[in-house]
Design an enzyme around this catalytic site. Sequence first.
Site, short mmCIF file in Angstrom:
data_model
loop_
_atom_site.label_atom_id
_atom_site.label_comp_id
_atom_site.label_asym_id
_atom_site.label_seq_id
_atom_site.Cartn_x
_atom_site.Cartn_y
_atom_site.Cartn_z
N SER A 118 2.62 -1.34 1.24
CA SER A 118 2.21 -0.06 0.65
C SER A 118 1.78 -0.28 -0.81
CB SER A 118 3.33 0.97 0.79
OG SER A 118 2.88 2.26 0.46
N HIS A 159 -1.19 3.95 4.92
CA HIS A 159 -0.82 5.18 5.62
C HIS A 159 -2.06 6.00 5.98
CE1 HIS A 159 2.85 3.78 3.84
NE2 HIS A 159 2.54 4.21 2.64
#
Length: 204
Positions: A118, A159
């Site tokens: 991430s 995401h």
Amino acid sequence: MAELLLVSRWLSAVPGFLTPRTGPGATIGFVPTASSIYDDRAWVDFDRTTLDEQGWQTVELDIEAMTPADIAQSLNTVEAVFVSGGNVFHLLEVFRRTGFADVLTEHVEAGLPYIGASAGACVIGADIEPLGLLDDPAEARGLVSTTGLGWIDEVIVPHADGIVSGRAIIDELRHRFGERFTLRLLADDQALLVSGSSRYVVPS
């Protein structure tokens, strides 16, 4: 030659990436910095536990509490680096302020495998400006530039399936920044594998 695994969320691609490069049971320098501004860091604990269960030896590198000499020495004692998620603006600010960005870049260019999850994936790209729709830039007031480490010429967008932020945010990000930046959208079950000049999206 840079050897990078840039994951959106899950870590199932780590063994296939790391084992050929380090052998099993390697020591990984674990950098939790992106989450240090939050009280709840459940995802960091999950990542650490996952790596431990996969058979790696994790050593935490709290770069905010380390001297530049300690940082340099620490990277000489690990076989790979893992940078976990959180706020990418805070992460980049700390990377720059502590000198970790430069030292890490030297080691990665010399062949130290890098795994970013991430925010840890996003920070190494061309820029993090578009990620202001996913993270709050105000949480890094000392950051003077959103230019990333520049190991690749893309902006990693994690995401991208919208499970974390919602699909509308991802669509807005593409609309607002798609012409200015080369966006690499990764769903939570995907990772970008970078090996020298080659790049592959792999399941994770």
